[in-house]
Write a protein that holds these residues in place. Structure first.
Motif, PDB file in Angstrom:
ATOM      1  N   CYS A  67      43.296  41.207  43.045  1.00  0.00           N
ATOM      2  CA  CYS A  67      44.861  41.215  43.023  1.00  0.00           C
ATOM      3  C   CYS A  67      45.988  42.062  41.882  1.00  0.00           C
ATOM      4  O   CYS A  67      46.689  42.601  42.163  1.00  0.00           O
ATOM      5  N   ARG A  78      37.746  37.809  44.916  1.00  0.00           N
ATOM      6  CA  ARG A  78      38.179  36.724  44.607  1.00  0.00           C
ATOM      7  C   ARG A  78      37.346  36.080  44.705  1.00  0.00           C
ATOM      8  O   ARG A  78      36.776  35.302  46.243  1.00  0.00           O
ATOM      9  N   CYS A 318      48.722  41.655  48.856  1.00  0.00           N
ATOM     10  CA  CYS A 318      48.348  40.310  49.148  1.00  0.00           C
ATOM     11  C   CYS A 318      48.025  39.894  50.424  1.00  0.00           C
ATOM     12  O   CYS A 318      48.963  40.120  51.402  1.00  0.00           O
TER      13      CYS A 318
HETATM   14 FE1  CLF Z   1      43.375  33.832  43.239  1.00  0.00          FE
HETATM   15 FE2  CLF Z   1      45.580  34.943  43.172  1.00  0.00          FE
HETATM   16 FE3  CLF Z   1      44.211  34.649  40.994  1.00  0.00          FE
HETATM   17 FE4  CLF Z   1      44.408  36.372  43.245  1.00  0.00          FE
HETATM   18  S1  CLF Z   1      44.896  34.958  44.900  1.00  0.00           S
HETATM   19  S2  CLF Z   1      44.856  32.698  42.257  1.00  0.00           S
HETATM   20  S3  CLF Z   1      45.653  36.289  41.675  1.00  0.00           S
HETATM   21  S4  CLF Z   1      42.837  35.458  42.029  1.00  0.00           S
HETATM   22 FE5  CLF Z   1      45.732  37.834  45.593  1.00  0.00          FE
HETATM   23 FE6  CLF Z   1      45.610  35.538  47.536  1.00  0.00          FE
HETATM   24 FE7  CLF Z   1      47.502  36.728  47.005  1.00  0.00          FE
HETATM   25 FE8  CLF Z   1      47.354  35.464  45.766  1.00  0.00          FE
HETATM   26  S5  CLF Z   1      45.692  37.863  47.228  1.00  0.00           S
HETATM   27  S6  CLF Z   1      47.513  34.831  47.789  1.00  0.00           S
HETATM   28  S7  CLF Z   1      48.244  37.885  44.974  1.00  0.00           S
END
Ligand code: CLF
Ligand code: SF4
Length: 523
Positions: A67, A78, A318
């Motif tokens: 991300c 992730r 995202c």
């Molecule tokens: Fe998850 Fe969010 Fe951490 Fe990424 S998601 S908690 S920063 S590991 Fe990423 Fe999914 Fe978009 Fe979120 S694509 S919704 S930004």
């Protein structure tokens, strides 16, 4: 099989009015970048920033976070664990039976987990998907409204899987109370959803917040929320924690105001700003869904994101994923890891094997960047100001490796003499269903990529090819299984040559739709 279809695609009339778009464009003209008073390490060119663009210590934190680095999201995965069901505020785009819209599409979480189940799930996924590098807690409520479960999960995982980065997403109301605990677990990445810094606007987004055993409403609630969010952001950045701010773009409510939000969060040291489209359909049962509040069009969203990309890192990749998502962004493998399946799995957490796999991934990345740089040389000396979008069907690894009919999303790149830049993605209905092309789906695909001049695919059948050509979108399959950016630059060079030779006339394309009810979890 866990397939959830949320809502239907809106018709072409849902594409925003030119007056609305003009308004945003006017704001952009007045908004000269995003100021330069941000915290340290912010001087780069978006989440597409590479190794050479960032200080080493920042690069080490983001290089395999899908991300926080656009480039990493082609290669690394992730996972989320749904350990946090409760929430302490109400957003008008959220219906409690759905996931948290902070970090998820509005879909149902399949299973809520205990911290112990979550830890087992992380080990199972990490053993199966060696490129899974980040564990996020993002709901389905707010992680900090469930602090015991959230921090217990972090504790278990930091002990058993020390190479996995911990990540957290919150609405920020309770954040100032937990900053020290977050820092204590070495959480390097925290997301705060900030949709406003003006309580009058906030009162149109948040009907209430619940704080210190009391419910607040209206402007008072929004004031409390924004104060706590900004305080939490400052406290985190003071401790060197990388903060991403998510904002939901709600046309007519906070769209123009998000430029102010961008300035406010940048000045407090936010590393990345992620402006996401509101997803709103009556079927979601949300206040906005039921009152007909629309989301932005593709051009409205891009115009706002462009306007904020002064010196501020903007996230454009995202996927508004579920609170129990697993896999690369854009894919969802959560159905492979249900509690039943996990409990029956032999978990072999092979730290050395994971490292070896990730080293191979790094070699691929280096080869991809080198190929892009080499191809870029062909554009040296070109002075054209033509700028256009292309759509790409990919399964990951930065390759054009997906068939048109199998694509659940297209990645969108902007091409110019500066090269190829990732600017977003468009989720679509599958064109190929049960071995046959679905004409209705094709129409929605064309509406979703209507602003693109070409679509790059590994393979495409004759029927969709003809329909795309009729719609003015060139199907391109000659770069099958090659690197995306290198191929896009080569195609763009040939396009410019044809324009220069008078063989074709460059025309500006129209707007495109952002899918309101995409397939969110198929296995
Ligand atoms: Fe998850 Fe969010 Fe951490 Fe990424 S998601 S908690 S920063 S590991 Fe990423 Fe999914 Fe978009 Fe979120 S694509 S919704 S930004
Ligand atoms: Fe829903 Fe998340 Fe808002 Fe809470 S913070 S109401 S879970 S979108």
């Amino acid at each position: 099989m866990d397939v959830q279809e949320i809502g239907a695609v809106e018709g072409p009339e849902s594409v925003g009015s030119s007056a609305a778009l003009d308004g945003i464009m006017q704001q952009i003209a007045e908004h000269k970048g995003c100021g330069t008073s941000g915290g340290s390490g912010k001087a780069s060119c978006g989440s597409g920033a590479g190794q050479g663009d960032l200080p080493t210590e920042i690069w080490e934190k983001v290089k395999n976070h899908p991300c926080y680095s656009e480039e990493a999201h082609h290669h690394y995965a992730r996972m989320h664990v749904a350990v946090a069901p409760a929430c302490n505020i109400q957003c008008n785009y959220c219906n409690r039976k759905y996931d948290c819209a902070n970090e998820s599409r509005p879909g149902v979480v399949s299973e809520k987990l205990t911290p112990e189940q979550a830890a087992k799930k992380v080990l199972a996924v990490a053993s199966t998907i060696p490129q899974m590098t980040v564990l996020g807690i993002a709901g389905p409520g707010d992680p900090l409204a469930n602090p015991e479960k959230t921090f217990k999960t972090f504790e278990l995982i930091s002990r058993t899987a020390p190479d996995i980065k911990l990540c957290l997403s919150t609405n920020g109301l309770a954040l100032p109370d937990h900053v020290d605990t977050i820092a204590g677990f070495n959480v390097d990445h925290v997301t705060i959803t900030i949709n406003m810094v003006d309580p009058e606007i906030g009162a149109r987004i948040y009907p209430w917040v619940f704080w210190k055993h009391k419910r607040y409403t209206g402007v008072e609630a929004a004031k409390l929320l924004t104060d706590r969010q900004l305080q939490g952001l400052e406290m985190l950045t003071e401790r060197g924690i990388l903060c991403k701010v998510n904002s939901v773009m709600i046309p007519g409510i906070n769209d123009r105001h998000l430029i102010e939000v961008n300035k406010a969060v940048k000045s407090r040291g936010a590393f990345l700003h992620n402006i996401m489209p509101l997803i709103s359909s009556p079927e979601h049962g949300t206040v906005f869904g039921l009152t007909g509040q629309r989301g932005p069009t593709a051009q409205e969203l891009k115009a706002l994101q462009d306007s904020c990309e002064g010196e501020m890192n903007m996230m454009r990749h995202c996927r508004q994923c579920r609170a129990d998502a697993v896999g690369l962004l854009g894919e969802d493998r959560s159905a492979e890891f249900t509690t039943d399946k996990i409990m029956a799995m032999e978990v072999d957490y092979d730290l050395e094997g994971r490292k070896a796999y990730q080293e191979k991934v790094e070699e691929e990345r280096v080869a991809k960047v080198a190929a892009k740089q080499e191809e870029l040389k062909t554009l040296a000396g070109e002075s054209s100001d033509i700028q256009l979008l292309i759509a790409v069907a990919t399964k990951g690894s930065g390759l054009i490796n997906e068939h048109f009919g199998h694509a659940k999303e297209f990645q969108v790149y902007e091409l110019s003499t500066r090269g190829a830049k990732f600017v977003g993605h468009r989720r679509v209905d599958l064109y190929c269903q049960g071995g046959y092309g679905d004409e209705d789906s094709l129409e929605t695909v064309i509406r979703a990529i209507n602003d693109c001049h070409a679509v790059f695919v590994a393979k495409i059948g004759g029927c969709p090819k003809n329909d795309l050509i009729k719609a003015g979108i060139e199907p391109v399959d000659q770069y099958a299984h090659e690197f995306i950016e290198k191929s896009a630059i080569a195609w763009f060079k040939a396009y410019l040559d044809k324009v220069n030779a008078g063989e074709i006339v460059h025309e500006v394309r129209g707007d495109a739709e952002i899918r309101q009810g995409a397939l969110i979890n198929a296995a």
